[in-house]
Design a protein around this motif. Structure first.
Motif, PDB file in Angstrom:
ATOM      1  N   LEU A  93       0.811  -1.213   0.000  1.00 21.07           N
ATOM      2  CA  LEU A  93       0.000   0.000   0.000  1.00 21.07           C
ATOM      3  C   LEU A  93       0.846   1.265   0.000  1.00 21.07           C
ATOM      4  O   LEU A  93       0.359   2.349  -0.341  1.00 21.07           O
ATOM      5  N   ALA A  94       2.119   1.148   0.371  1.00 24.73           N
ATOM      6  CA  ALA A  94       3.004   2.320   0.357  1.00 24.73           C
ATOM      7  C   ALA A  94       3.155   2.894  -1.046  1.00 24.73           C
ATOM      8  O   ALA A  94       3.489   4.073  -1.211  1.00 24.73           O
ATOM      9  N   SER A  95       2.887   2.065  -2.066  1.00 24.88           N
ATOM     10  CA  SER A  95       2.950   2.564  -3.441  1.00 24.88           C
ATOM     11  C   SER A  95       1.897   3.634  -3.692  1.00 24.88           C
ATOM     12  O   SER A  95       1.966   4.365  -4.690  1.00 24.88           O
ATOM     13  N   GLN A  96       0.917   3.742  -2.774  1.00 31.64           N
ATOM     14  CA  GLN A  96      -0.114   4.772  -2.898  1.00 31.64           C
ATOM     15  C   GLN A  96       0.496   6.167  -2.970  1.00 31.64           C
ATOM     16  O   GLN A  96      -0.034   7.047  -3.658  1.00 31.64           O
ATOM     17  N   LEU A  97       1.600   6.368  -2.274  1.00 30.67           N
ATOM     18  CA  LEU A  97       2.237   7.683  -2.276  1.00 30.67           C
ATOM     19  C   LEU A  97       2.650   8.084  -3.680  1.00 30.67           C
ATOM     20  O   LEU A  97       2.469   9.233  -4.094  1.00 30.67           O
ATOM     21  N   GLY A  98       3.205   7.134  -4.422  1.00 38.32           N
ATOM     22  CA  GLY A  98       3.596   7.420  -5.801  1.00 38.32           C
ATOM     23  C   GLY A  98       2.394   7.775  -6.658  1.00 38.32           C
ATOM     24  O   GLY A  98       2.431   8.728  -7.450  1.00 38.32           O
ATOM     25  N   PHE A  99       1.299   7.005  -6.514  1.00 38.31           N
ATOM     26  CA  PHE A  99       0.079   7.294  -7.277  1.00 38.31           C
ATOM     27  C   PHE A  99      -0.495   8.657  -6.882  1.00 38.31           C
ATOM     28  O   PHE A  99      -0.944   9.428  -7.734  1.00 38.31           O
ATOM     29  N   THR A 100      -0.478   8.956  -5.581  1.00 40.13           N
ATOM     30  CA  THR A 100      -0.999  10.241  -5.113  1.00 40.13           C
ATOM     31  C   THR A 100      -0.179  11.390  -5.691  1.00 40.13           C
ATOM     32  O   THR A 100      -0.737  12.419  -6.101  1.00 40.13           O
ATOM     33  N   ALA A 101       1.138  11.224  -5.721  1.00 36.51           N
ATOM     34  CA  ALA A 101       2.008  12.278  -6.249  1.00 36.51           C
ATOM     35  C   ALA A 101       1.695  12.555  -7.720  1.00 36.51           C
ATOM     36  O   ALA A 101       1.606  13.712  -8.148  1.00 36.51           O
ATOM     37  N   ILE A 102       1.505  11.485  -8.495  1.00 35.00           N
ATOM     38  CA  ILE A 102       1.205  11.638  -9.920  1.00 35.00           C
ATOM     39  C   ILE A 102      -0.135  12.337 -10.114  1.00 35.00           C
ATOM     40  O   ILE A 102      -0.248  13.312 -10.871  1.00 35.00           O
ATOM     41  N   ALA A 138      -1.822  14.101  -7.904  1.00 29.83           N
ATOM     42  CA  ALA A 138      -1.797  15.441  -7.312  1.00 29.83           C
ATOM     43  C   ALA A 138      -1.187  16.441  -8.287  1.00 29.83           C
ATOM     44  O   ALA A 138      -1.630  17.585  -8.389  1.00 29.83           O
ATOM     45  N   PHE A 139      -0.169  16.008  -9.012  1.00 31.37           N
ATOM     46  CA  PHE A 139       0.464  16.872 -10.012  1.00 31.37           C
ATOM     47  C   PHE A 139      -0.505  17.153 -11.160  1.00 31.37           C
ATOM     48  O   PHE A 139      -0.622  18.283 -11.637  1.00 31.37           O
ATOM     49  N   LEU A 140      -1.236  16.124 -11.604  1.00 32.08           N
ATOM     50  CA  LEU A 140      -2.146  16.262 -12.740  1.00 32.08           C
ATOM     51  C   LEU A 140      -3.433  16.996 -12.370  1.00 32.08           C
ATOM     52  O   LEU A 140      -3.942  17.796 -13.156  1.00 32.08           O
ATOM     53  N   VAL A 141      -3.954  16.727 -11.164  1.00 28.55           N
ATOM     54  CA  VAL A 141      -5.277  17.243 -10.789  1.00 28.55           C
ATOM     55  C   VAL A 141      -5.210  18.598 -10.099  1.00 28.55           C
ATOM     56  O   VAL A 141      -5.984  19.501 -10.420  1.00 28.55           O
ATOM     57  N   VAL A 142      -4.311  18.766  -9.131  1.00 31.24           N
ATOM     58  CA  VAL A 142      -4.261  20.014  -8.361  1.00 31.24           C
ATOM     59  C   VAL A 142      -2.944  20.767  -8.514  1.00 31.24           C
ATOM     60  O   VAL A 142      -2.669  21.695  -7.770  1.00 31.24           O
ATOM     61  N   LYS A 143      -2.120  20.345  -9.478  1.00 33.44           N
ATOM     62  CA  LYS A 143      -0.852  21.033  -9.761  1.00 33.44           C
ATOM     63  C   LYS A 143       0.032  21.148  -8.525  1.00 33.44           C
ATOM     64  O   LYS A 143       0.610  22.195  -8.228  1.00 33.44           O
ATOM     65  N   GLN A 144       0.122  20.049  -7.779  1.00 28.50           N
ATOM     66  CA  GLN A 144       0.932  20.009  -6.566  1.00 28.50           C
ATOM     67  C   GLN A 144       2.404  20.315  -6.883  1.00 28.50           C
ATOM     68  O   GLN A 144       2.983  19.733  -7.797  1.00 28.50           O
ATOM     69  N   LYS A 145       2.982  21.253  -6.153  1.00 26.61           N
ATOM     70  CA  LYS A 145       4.388  21.594  -6.358  1.00 26.61           C
ATOM     71  C   LYS A 145       5.268  20.690  -5.500  1.00 26.61           C
ATOM     72  O   LYS A 145       4.941  20.388  -4.366  1.00 26.61           O
ATOM     73  N   PHE A 146       6.373  20.277  -6.070  1.00 26.24           N
ATOM     74  CA  PHE A 146       7.297  19.404  -5.353  1.00 26.24           C
ATOM     75  C   PHE A 146       8.610  20.131  -5.076  1.00 26.24           C
ATOM     76  O   PHE A 146       9.010  21.030  -5.822  1.00 26.24           O
ATOM     77  N   THR A 147       9.243  19.731  -3.990  1.00 28.99           N
ATOM     78  CA  THR A 147      10.592  20.192  -3.677  1.00 28.99           C
ATOM     79  C   THR A 147      11.527  19.000  -3.834  1.00 28.99           C
ATOM     80  O   THR A 147      11.068  17.852  -3.881  1.00 28.99           O
TER      81      THR A 147
END
Length: 353
Positions: A119-128, A130-139
């Motif tokens: 289930l930890a792979s969820q973080l990778g899916f969320t990041a993808i 989040a970038f596509l849907v809410v334009k999440q900025k990453f550091t």
């Protein structure tokens, strides 16, 4: 509560919801696995329990309403959720219902420690998403955290078959892995959709609205699972399953009730953290809790903790430290920038003749 909370209030809400998330994120999987270990086998029932405790939200909402009623009299509004937010919550609720089933399927055939790491792979899916849907900025630090947590889950895949429960077929075990991965992907989409609803709402999103949203989400998720239970004839099977439960009939019903309550901590904690912070932060907290759940599974269910799991645990903790260090550094830079902007006009006024 129905006005935009200031920073201090948001920090308090963030802490409170992180606690809820920790209780539900660790306790929910443990209780669900207890059900399956001792003879439970109804997948839609287990799915239903993840959101079936939704009436509990009426308690804080009623308290909040009575407080407003005391101050505002008959003018106090009964609810604040608007039509568009209600519709968005309905859609998210339906998706959550199907995600509940995928997750329950995974828990039914996987050890808690193995399922948690998958289930930890969820973080990778969320990041993808989040970038596509809410334009999440990453550091660089958040990217590093995502990479470490995702690799930590990947390390487990090198030797997962050694954890297959005794008497379980390869087909069931592999299907459990696939379903758990699918649950991670779907919930990775659901989290950014919640944040998108906050951002696109044509109304002020307060914590009261967040509670109302969660009530709607859980209601429709439970409705989906109820339909599944009717089709699968789970309601008829419950009395028989209770009588045959390994820990006794009374414990069986206790497990169902406690499961329904504990899971609500996970769901309200998740959307509460998104409200007070961000989708990515919520996903990070969930990922960080997974190794804790593994440790509980080893202690209480005597599950094997292989070398691969140790590596995965270390990488997960490393990712957590990386993320929080990055957030602290970014927060300090913002404070320094604001201080500089405040001081610059003073400097200009001194130098101007």
């Amino acid at each position: 509560m129905d006005q935009n909370p200031n920073k201090k209030m948001k920090r308090a809400l963030l802490l409170l919801n992180t606690i809820f998330l920790a209780i539900g994120g660790c306790g929910g999987p443990m209780i669900m696995r207890l059900y399956f270990i001792h003879g439970g086998n109804r997948l839609w029932l287990s799915s239903w329990l993840e959101t079936g405790g939704w009436p509990i939200y009426f308690i804080p909402l009623l308290i909040n309403y009575l407080q407003r009623r005391r101050k505002e009299g008959s003018a106090a509004k009964l609810y604040f959720i608007g039509g568009p937010v209600f519709v968005a919550s309905t859609v998210i609720g339906v998706l959550t219902g199907f995600d509940d089933y995928l997750y329950a399927y995974g828990v039914a055939f996987l050890p808690v420690s193995t399922g948690s790491l998958v289930l930890a792979s969820q973080l990778g899916f969320t990041a993808i998403f989040a970038f596509l849907v809410v334009k999440q900025k990453f550091t660089p630090y958040s990217i590093n955290a995502i990479a470490l947590l995702t690799v930590g889950a990947g390390v487990l895949a090198l030797h997962t078959s050694s954890d297959r429960p005794e008497g379980e077929s390869n087909k069931d075990y592999n299907m459990g892995l696939i379903m758990m991965l699918a649950a991670a992907a779907l919930y990775g989409l659901i989290l950014p959709l919640v944040e998108l609803t906050y951002k696109k709402a044509r109304q002020v999103i307060t914590y009261t609205v967040v509670l109302e949203m969660q009530l709607v989400i859980c209601f429709f998720a439970t409705l989906v699972c109820t339909i599944g239970m009717v089709i699968d004839k789970d309601f008829k099977a419950i009395p028989r399953e209770a009588r045959e439960f390994g820990l006794g009939e009374t414990t069986y019903y206790s497990v169902l009730v406690i499961s329904g309550i504990v899971w609500q901590g996970f769901y309200i904690g998740t959307i509460g953290v998104i409200f007070a912070s961000s989708t990515l932060f919520s996903a990070i907290i969930i990922a960080v809790l997974l190794p804790v759940t593994e440790i509980f599974a080893v202690i209480f269910y005597k599950e094997k903790f292989t070398a691969e799991k140790w590596v995965s645990l270390v990488l997960s903790l490393w990712g957590c430290v990386s993320y929080f260090y990055g957030e602290l550094k970014r927060s300090k830079e913002k404070i320094d920038a604001q201080t500089l902007e405040t001081e610059m006009p003073l400097a200009v006024s001194v130098d101007t003749p």
